[in-house]
Design a protein around this motif. Structure first.
Motif, PDB file in Angstrom:
ATOM      1  N   GLU A   6       0.856  -1.171   0.000  1.00 42.23           N
ATOM      2  CA  GLU A   6       0.000   0.000   0.000  1.00 42.23           C
ATOM      3  C   GLU A   6       0.896   1.226   0.000  1.00 42.23           C
ATOM      4  O   GLU A   6       1.670   1.434   0.938  1.00 42.23           O
ATOM      5  N   VAL A   7       0.807   2.018  -1.048  1.00 44.44           N
ATOM      6  CA  VAL A   7       1.668   3.184  -1.191  1.00 44.44           C
ATOM      7  C   VAL A   7       0.829   4.445  -1.054  1.00 44.44           C
ATOM      8  O   VAL A   7      -0.221   4.578  -1.682  1.00 44.44           O
ATOM      9  N   ASP A  45       3.726  -1.307   3.560  1.00 47.59           N
ATOM     10  CA  ASP A  45       4.043  -2.706   3.819  1.00 47.59           C
ATOM     11  C   ASP A  45       5.545  -2.972   3.768  1.00 47.59           C
ATOM     12  O   ASP A  45       6.079  -3.737   4.568  1.00 47.59           O
ATOM     13  N   ALA A  46       6.217  -2.337   2.823  1.00 45.46           N
ATOM     14  CA  ALA A  46       7.666  -2.541   2.708  1.00 45.46           C
ATOM     15  C   ALA A  46       8.448  -1.669   3.682  1.00 45.46           C
ATOM     16  O   ALA A  46       9.651  -1.823   3.827  1.00 45.46           O
ATOM     17  N   HIS A  47       7.720  -0.745   4.346  1.00 45.22           N
ATOM     18  CA  HIS A  47       8.353   0.130   5.338  1.00 45.22           C
ATOM     19  C   HIS A  47       9.454   0.987   4.690  1.00 45.22           C
ATOM     20  O   HIS A  47      10.557   1.117   5.216  1.00 45.22           O
ATOM     21  N   ILE A  48       9.113   1.579   3.537  1.00 46.23           N
ATOM     22  CA  ILE A  48      10.077   2.394   2.797  1.00 46.23           C
ATOM     23  C   ILE A  48       9.513   3.792   2.595  1.00 46.23           C
ATOM     24  O   ILE A  48       8.353   3.963   2.209  1.00 46.23           O
ATOM     25  N   VAL A  49      10.339   4.798   2.860  1.00 43.50           N
ATOM     26  CA  VAL A  49       9.975   6.197   2.628  1.00 43.50           C
ATOM     27  C   VAL A  49      10.976   6.795   1.653  1.00 43.50           C
ATOM     28  O   VAL A  49      12.189   6.612   1.805  1.00 43.50           O
ATOM     29  N   THR A  50      10.467   7.491   0.640  1.00 47.94           N
ATOM     30  CA  THR A  50      11.351   8.191  -0.286  1.00 47.94           C
ATOM     31  C   THR A  50      10.904   9.647  -0.407  1.00 47.94           C
ATOM     32  O   THR A  50       9.722   9.960  -0.286  1.00 47.94           O
ATOM     33  N   GLY A  56      14.490  16.591   4.987  1.00 50.35           N
ATOM     34  CA  GLY A  56      15.034  17.751   4.278  1.00 50.35           C
ATOM     35  C   GLY A  56      13.965  18.819   4.101  1.00 50.35           C
ATOM     36  O   GLY A  56      13.210  19.123   5.028  1.00 50.35           O
ATOM     37  N   GLU A  57      13.879  19.392   2.891  1.00 50.81           N
ATOM     38  CA  GLU A  57      12.891  20.450   2.636  1.00 50.81           C
ATOM     39  C   GLU A  57      11.463  19.956   2.838  1.00 50.81           C
ATOM     40  O   GLU A  57      10.580  20.723   3.221  1.00 50.81           O
ATOM     41  N   ALA A  58      11.236  18.655   2.600  1.00 49.81           N
ATOM     42  CA  ALA A  58       9.885  18.102   2.793  1.00 49.81           C
ATOM     43  C   ALA A  58       9.495  18.086   4.268  1.00 49.81           C
ATOM     44  O   ALA A  58       8.317  17.928   4.599  1.00 49.81           O
ATOM     45  N   ASP A  91      15.931   7.116   5.708  1.00 51.43           N
ATOM     46  CA  ASP A  91      16.095   6.106   6.750  1.00 51.43           C
ATOM     47  C   ASP A  91      15.377   6.542   8.024  1.00 51.43           C
ATOM     48  O   ASP A  91      15.863   7.397   8.754  1.00 51.43           O
ATOM     49  N   LEU A  92      14.197   5.945   8.284  1.00 51.87           N
ATOM     50  CA  LEU A  92      13.426   6.270   9.482  1.00 51.87           C
ATOM     51  C   LEU A  92      13.366   5.065  10.411  1.00 51.87           C
ATOM     52  O   LEU A  92      13.310   3.920   9.962  1.00 51.87           O
ATOM     53  N   SER A  93      13.355   5.333  11.712  1.00 50.81           N
ATOM     54  CA  SER A  93      13.136   4.259  12.674  1.00 50.81           C
ATOM     55  C   SER A  93      11.675   3.814  12.599  1.00 50.81           C
ATOM     56  O   SER A  93      10.837   4.468  11.960  1.00 50.81           O
ATOM     57  N   PHE A  94      11.358   2.724  13.274  1.00 48.17           N
ATOM     58  CA  PHE A  94       9.989   2.208  13.258  1.00 48.17           C
ATOM     59  C   PHE A  94       8.991   3.257  13.751  1.00 48.17           C
ATOM     60  O   PHE A  94       7.963   3.510  13.126  1.00 48.17           O
ATOM     61  N   LYS A  95       9.289   3.891  14.887  1.00 53.06           N
ATOM     62  CA  LYS A  95       8.339   4.851  15.450  1.00 53.06           C
ATOM     63  C   LYS A  95       8.282   6.128  14.615  1.00 53.06           C
ATOM     64  O   LYS A  95       7.204   6.735  14.465  1.00 53.06           O
ATOM     65  N   GLU A  96       9.399   6.563  14.048  1.00 52.55           N
ATOM     66  CA  GLU A  96       9.387   7.714  13.148  1.00 52.55           C
ATOM     67  C   GLU A  96       8.513   7.431  11.934  1.00 52.55           C
ATOM     68  O   GLU A  96       7.750   8.286  11.479  1.00 52.55           O
ATOM     69  N   PHE A  97       8.614   6.215  11.419  1.00 53.95           N
ATOM     70  CA  PHE A  97       7.804   5.811  10.272  1.00 53.95           C
ATOM     71  C   PHE A  97       6.316   5.855  10.628  1.00 53.95           C
ATOM     72  O   PHE A  97       5.495   6.396   9.881  1.00 53.95           O
TER      73      PHE A  97
END
Length: 225
Positions: free
Chosen positions: A129-130, A141-146, A206-208, A153-159
């Motif tokens: 789910e994106v 689901d993949a626990h990826i942030v771009t 960053g800027e985001a 690179d985010l920790s679990f709780k940051e994510f």
């Protein structure tokens, strides 16, 4: 369940047995470590460990130092067990990358529920789910942030916190509401925990990071406008 391995680190044998028994009944494979040095040895020897349950006060090397060492090489979820109730201790742990705090004495059922929740997020199998927000893209689901197609690179709780912000885009959220929904209703820590995590997320995005607006005297709002 799914034969996931959990490393339980505590110098008290009765505590290790209690946690081991409950986790084993729920289908997890448990590896025990008796102190901080033993924990590091077993973590770096066994590459299949999915989560660490880590006591704070231990001989040879305390839980914070173990966490600090592991975070140099891994984002593995870490649940910290502590008899301390000082807010600054929890804030220090979160700053080091601890994902959850559970204070002793605790209900083993609550501990298992926390473990289940974390591992569902980090090991879920199925169609991804994106969600997107401006230049941020999150694969839940993949626990990826771009950000602009560059991995962040985010920790679990940051994510979890970032996902909660995005899913409540445009809504002013109080710190209490954020704590209740991201840290669960039985978390009684200080709201400064949120501020610490927001600061780190903003820096990593960053800027985001400017999407996360401070609502003075209240909390935060995620807004891409």
């Amino acid at each position: 369940m799914n034969d996931l391995k959990i490393l339980v680190v505590d110098d008290e044998s009765r505590m290790r047995k209690l946690v081991n028994d409950f986790l084993s009944k729920h289908g997890y494979k448990v590896i025990e470590a008796v102190d901080g040095e033993d924990a590091l040895d077993k973590f770096y020897t066994d590459k299949d460990i999915s989560l660490i349950i880590l006591d704070v006060m231990m001989p040879k090397m305390n839980g914070y130092e173990v966490c600090r060492q592991i975070r140099k090489d891994s984002k593995i979820p870490i649940v910290m067990l502590t008899a301390k109730s000082e807010e600054n201790d929890e804030l220090m742990g979160f700053d080091l990358g601890v994902d959850e705090y559970i204070s002793k004495p605790f209900s083993p059922k609550i501990l298992v529920a926390r473990v289940d929740s974390i591992l569902r997020r980090t090991n879920q199998i199925g169609n991804s789910e994106v969600i997107t927000a401006g230049v941020i893209k999150v694969d839940k689901d993949a626990h990826i942030v771009t950000v602009n197609d560059t991995a962040v690179d985010l920790s679990f709780k940051e994510f979890e916190l970032l996902v909660y912000f995005i899913e409540n885009k445009g809504i002013a959220l109080t710190r209490e509401k954020i704590l209740n929904n991201v840290w669960n209703y039985d978390y009684f820590g200080d709201a400064r925990t949120i501020d610490t995590h927001v600061k780190k997320i903003r820096s990593k995005l960053g800027e985001a990071g400017d999407y996360i607006k401070t609502v003075w005297g209240m909390g935060y709002k995620f807004d891409i406008s």
